[in-house]
Design a protein around this motif. Structure first.
Motif, mmCIF file in Angstrom:
data_model
loop_
_atom_site.group_PDB
_atom_site.id
_atom_site.type_symbol
_atom_site.label_atom_id
_atom_site.label_comp_id
_atom_site.label_asym_id
_atom_site.label_seq_id
_atom_site.Cartn_x
_atom_site.Cartn_y
_atom_site.Cartn_z
ATOM 1 N N GLY A 19 -15.024 -2.834 33.875
ATOM 2 C CA GLY A 19 -16.300 -3.337 33.634
ATOM 3 C C GLY A 19 -15.769 -3.124 31.978
ATOM 4 O O GLY A 19 -15.073 -4.477 31.010
ATOM 5 N N THR A 20 -16.445 -2.666 31.114
ATOM 6 C CA THR A 20 -16.543 -2.521 29.031
ATOM 7 C C THR A 20 -15.148 -2.748 29.125
ATOM 8 O O THR A 20 -14.897 -3.697 28.347
ATOM 9 N N SER A 21 -13.808 -2.474 29.579
ATOM 10 C CA SER A 21 -12.919 -2.586 28.696
ATOM 11 C C SER A 21 -11.842 -2.279 30.678
ATOM 12 O O SER A 21 -11.436 -1.697 30.921
ATOM 13 N N ALA A 113 -7.190 4.026 31.582
ATOM 14 C CA ALA A 113 -7.983 4.368 31.312
ATOM 15 C C ALA A 113 -8.182 4.611 30.323
ATOM 16 O O ALA A 113 -9.298 5.400 30.192
ATOM 17 N N SER A 114 -7.640 3.856 29.110
ATOM 18 C CA SER A 114 -8.167 5.064 27.734
ATOM 19 C C SER A 114 -8.125 6.342 27.182
ATOM 20 O O SER A 114 -7.651 6.856 27.670
ATOM 21 N N HIS A 115 -9.637 6.809 27.141
ATOM 22 C CA HIS A 115 -10.386 8.118 26.959
ATOM 23 C C HIS A 115 -9.964 8.881 28.648
ATOM 24 O O HIS A 115 -10.310 10.155 28.186
ATOM 25 N N GLU A 372 -19.666 3.153 17.488
ATOM 26 C CA GLU A 372 -19.776 4.455 17.387
ATOM 27 C C GLU A 372 -18.816 4.822 17.983
ATOM 28 O O GLU A 372 -18.495 6.441 17.818
ATOM 29 N N SER A 373 -18.123 4.430 19.411
ATOM 30 C CA SER A 373 -17.023 5.184 20.313
ATOM 31 C C SER A 373 -16.127 5.828 19.385
ATOM 32 O O SER A 373 -15.245 5.332 20.518
ATOM 33 N N PHE A 374 -16.104 5.798 18.672
ATOM 34 C CA PHE A 374 -14.630 6.200 17.382
ATOM 35 C C PHE A 374 -13.398 4.908 18.103
ATOM 36 O O PHE A 374 -12.640 4.820 17.402
ATOM 37 N N LEU A 499 -26.376 2.303 29.831
ATOM 38 C CA LEU A 499 -25.204 2.844 31.209
ATOM 39 C C LEU A 499 -23.851 2.277 30.750
ATOM 40 O O LEU A 499 -23.454 1.122 30.084
ATOM 41 N N SER A 500 -23.023 2.900 30.856
ATOM 42 C CA SER A 500 -21.708 3.195 30.605
ATOM 43 C C SER A 500 -20.281 2.222 31.906
ATOM 44 O O SER A 500 -21.301 1.380 32.321
ATOM 45 N N GLY A 501 -20.218 1.121 30.926
ATOM 46 C CA GLY A 501 -19.603 0.227 31.997
ATOM 47 C C GLY A 501 -17.572 1.115 31.577
ATOM 48 O O GLY A 501 -17.243 0.049 32.598
ATOM 49 N N THR A 502 -17.488 2.109 32.025
ATOM 50 C CA THR A 502 -15.947 2.861 31.812
ATOM 51 C C THR A 502 -16.230 3.864 33.003
ATOM 52 O O THR A 502 -14.552 3.944 33.053
ATOM 53 N N GLY A 503 -16.816 4.334 33.553
ATOM 54 C CA GLY A 503 -16.752 5.773 34.213
ATOM 55 C C GLY A 503 -16.256 5.227 35.728
ATOM 56 O O GLY A 503 -15.825 3.669 35.616
ATOM 57 N N ILE A 509 -24.951 7.872 31.615
ATOM 58 C CA ILE A 509 -26.254 7.191 30.843
ATOM 59 C C ILE A 509 -25.902 7.724 29.696
ATOM 60 O O ILE A 509 -25.387 8.736 28.656
ATOM 61 N N ARG A 510 -26.263 7.138 28.281
ATOM 62 C CA ARG A 510 -25.855 7.006 27.161
ATOM 63 C C ARG A 510 -27.300 6.510 26.071
ATOM 64 O O ARG A 510 -28.074 5.926 26.501
ATOM 65 N N MET A 511 -27.320 7.597 25.162
ATOM 66 C CA MET A 511 -28.437 7.758 24.742
ATOM 67 C C MET A 511 -28.029 7.485 23.375
ATOM 68 O O MET A 511 -27.512 8.467 23.105
#
Ligand code: VG1
Ligand code: CO
Length: 557
Positions: A19-21, A113-115, A372-374, A499-503, A509-511
């Protein structure tokens, strides 16, 4: 004598799509027969790893050591020549990126799996990074995925388990058939790099002259503990009680190792109650950061902007190399663009995920970037870097304090008076059913396509434009579509929904909402109050409640 290589018959597993990472799933999913082996083999095939030297890092989470042993056996069987592994299978994501670059390795695996939470019932992850030290681009991850759908066998070498605890080099096999494993100190090379970038003497002097400047770092029991102790205590002279939760634990002490106001609440409470001038935290694998003071929370979108605005003057690395360009992920606020505009720098907007910054950095077009995600970082490596961001802030504070006594809040207020303030917040709706999340986004895509909402007003905000973000990489021309819905309002405010790609289960859902002001009387306003009506508009436009049944977000950052 050389070692035996044996093919093992396997079957395909669905859904091994990074996914994202990287690939993130529950530990129990990775523990299924051949599941992890398949993914490792597919990755080695995708990058054609014969003859490679690979780095292996990891955040110390549950199941990491077992997977290091699997990678070693499968790598040896696939003619990988050498592995450079962090002692006990531990090396932060930024340190692994540095190690790949410094040792001119061909790439590396980062076991994290990072965070996401860790432990037998939580998440594990495998990430592949390429030669430049950065996360594999989509061309590579798509290829890995494609191979995972056609697996028939993987290869495994009959070699003994590697002793991960002892630093040193071991070679197995003879002649052309050798396989070498080097166990390295994961901290040492990273510290050398940080010392090349920042003015450690200046920071140390600042601390010793300002004993009342109180610092607190929270490692969230992730990988950064050993790095923080070495850098903040040993090198910079802070006291032992300046750090907390600095022992890496396989389950992060049961916590969610994500440095934000919700999951790093113990830090936030202590910083506010005990009046710390500088509070910071990092995530499980050490690539994220949060910066907070007793009287001010630095939003990550502002943090990268402030670092960029001050770097050229305050930080030796940028004094030497200069700053040519800045970049941010699409949902990140435009605070960084304002710095780029004023300072005449290039600036780029890329999709979410650090992999999109790599090409820009390799081409010398971007030196400082953030999400923005730190996530904050620079071209010193090809990953975001939590400790780097904290040191950047400390270096800027030490530099500014040569002339006047100035803290985090003063620096940010000065920044706003020059550039204006972009209020920003992200609402996450976690573990929503994938079906309803997809339906919601599909509808937004339709609206973006047919333009029917342009000109409509919600909560007083008139929609100027809606689109589904598509990115064409300016360096290699590759195109990434469907990267998030952007709703732009006439007054410059903005909503982004993706939509998140790390779950690892359901959908998140990210707004993201953003509102700009250059009215100085508003600079200290409360973010949530300021953006309240835009959030209402976002919920209304997206029909989030109707699709998901959710009244409130799970996390607000
Ligand atoms: C999230 C963040 C993204 C970040 C990614 C990896 O992705 O939004 O900005 O790059 O995590 O960070 P998503 O797809 O869930 O929104 V980390 O610290 O997990 O390597
Ligand atoms: Co991370």
């Amino acid at each position: 004598m050389t070692f035996d290589i044996k093919p093992v018959k396997t079957k395909n597993y669905e859904g091994q799509k990074p996914g994202t990472s990287g690939l993130r799933k529950k530990v129990t999913v990775f523990q299924q027969e051949h599941y992890t082996e398949n993914f490792i083999q597919a990755t080695l095939d995708a990058v054609n790893a014969s003859g490679f030297t690979l780095v292996i890092g990891g955040d110390g989470r549950y199941y990491g050591k077992e997977v290091v042993q699997l990678i070693a056996k499968i790598a040896a069987a696939n003619d990988v020549k050498k592995l450079i592994i962090g002692q006990n299978g531990i090396m932060s994501t930024p340190a692994a990126s540095n190690m790949i670059r410094k040792r001119k390795a061909n790439g590396g695996f980062i076991l994290t799996a990072s965070h996401n939470p860790g432990g037998p019932k939580n998440d594990f992850g495998i990430k592949y990074n390429i030669q430049n030290g950065g996360p594999a681009p989509e061309a590579v991850t798509n290829k890995i995925y494609e191979i995972t759908t056609k697996m028939t066998r993987y290869l495994i070498a009959d070699i003994p388990d590697i002793d991960l605890s002892t630093i040193g080099t071991t070679t197995i096999g003879e002649g052309d058939e050798t396989f070498t494993v080097e166990i390295v100190d994961p901290v040492e090379d990273y510290v050398i790099l940080m010392k090349e970038i920042f003015d450690f003497d200046m920071i140390k002097t600042f601390f010793s002259k300002n004993k009342d400047f109180k610092v607190l770092f929270n490692g969230l029991n992730g990988v950064t503990g050993p790095y923080a102790k070495r850098i903040f205590i040993k090198e910079l002279g802070l006291s032992e009680d300046s750090v907390m939760n600095c022992v890496p634990l396989p389950d992060f002490g049961g916590r969610h190792p994500d440095p934000n106001l919700t999951y790093a609440k113990d830090l936030v409470d202590r910083v506010r109650n005990e009046k710390f001038d500088f509070g910071a935290a990092s995530d499980g694998d050490g690539d994220r950061n949060m910066i907070i003071a007793k009287d001010f929370f630095v939003n990550p979108s502002d943090s990268v902007a402030a670092i960029a605005a001050n770097a050229g003057e305050a930080i030796p690395y940028f004094k030497k190399h200069g700053v040519t360009g800045l970049a941010r992920s699409m949902p990140t606020s435009a605070a960084l663009d304002r710095v780029a505009d004023k300072q005449g720098l290039l600036h780029f907007e890329v999709p979410t995920g650090w992999k999109f910054f790599g090409n820009l950095m390799d081409a010398g077009k971007c030196n400082i970037c953030g999400e923005e995600s730190f996530g904050t970082g620079s071209d010193h490596i090809r990953e975001k870097d939590g400790i780097w961001a904290i040191l950047a802030w400390l270096n800027i504070i030490a530099f500014r304090n040569q002339k006047e006594k100035i803290g985090i809040k003063d620096i940010m207020l000065k920044h706003y008076s020059t550039y204006g303030r972009n209020f920003f917040s992200r609402y996450d709706y976690e573990e929503v059913s994938s079906d309803s999340a997809n339906k919601m986004v599909d509808r937004l895509r339709e609206i973006a396509k047919d333009g029917s909402f342009v000109g409509k007003t919600f909560e007083g905000y008139e929609i100027e434009k809606i689109d589904d973000f598509e990115y064409k990489d300016p360096i290699d021309g590759s195109v990434s579509s469907h990267q998030g819905i952007r709703i732009q309002f006439k007054d410059g405010s903005r909503i982004v929904i993706r939509l998140s790609g790390t779950g690892s289960s359901g959908a998140t859902i990210r707004m993201y909402v953003e509102k700009y002001t250059n009215d100085a009387s508003q600079f200290e306003a409360d973010t949530q109050t300021t953006i309240k009506s835009i959030i209402k508009a976002a919920v209304e436009i997206s029909q989030l409640k109707e699709f998901t049944g959710r009244e409130e977000p799970t996390v607000i950052t």
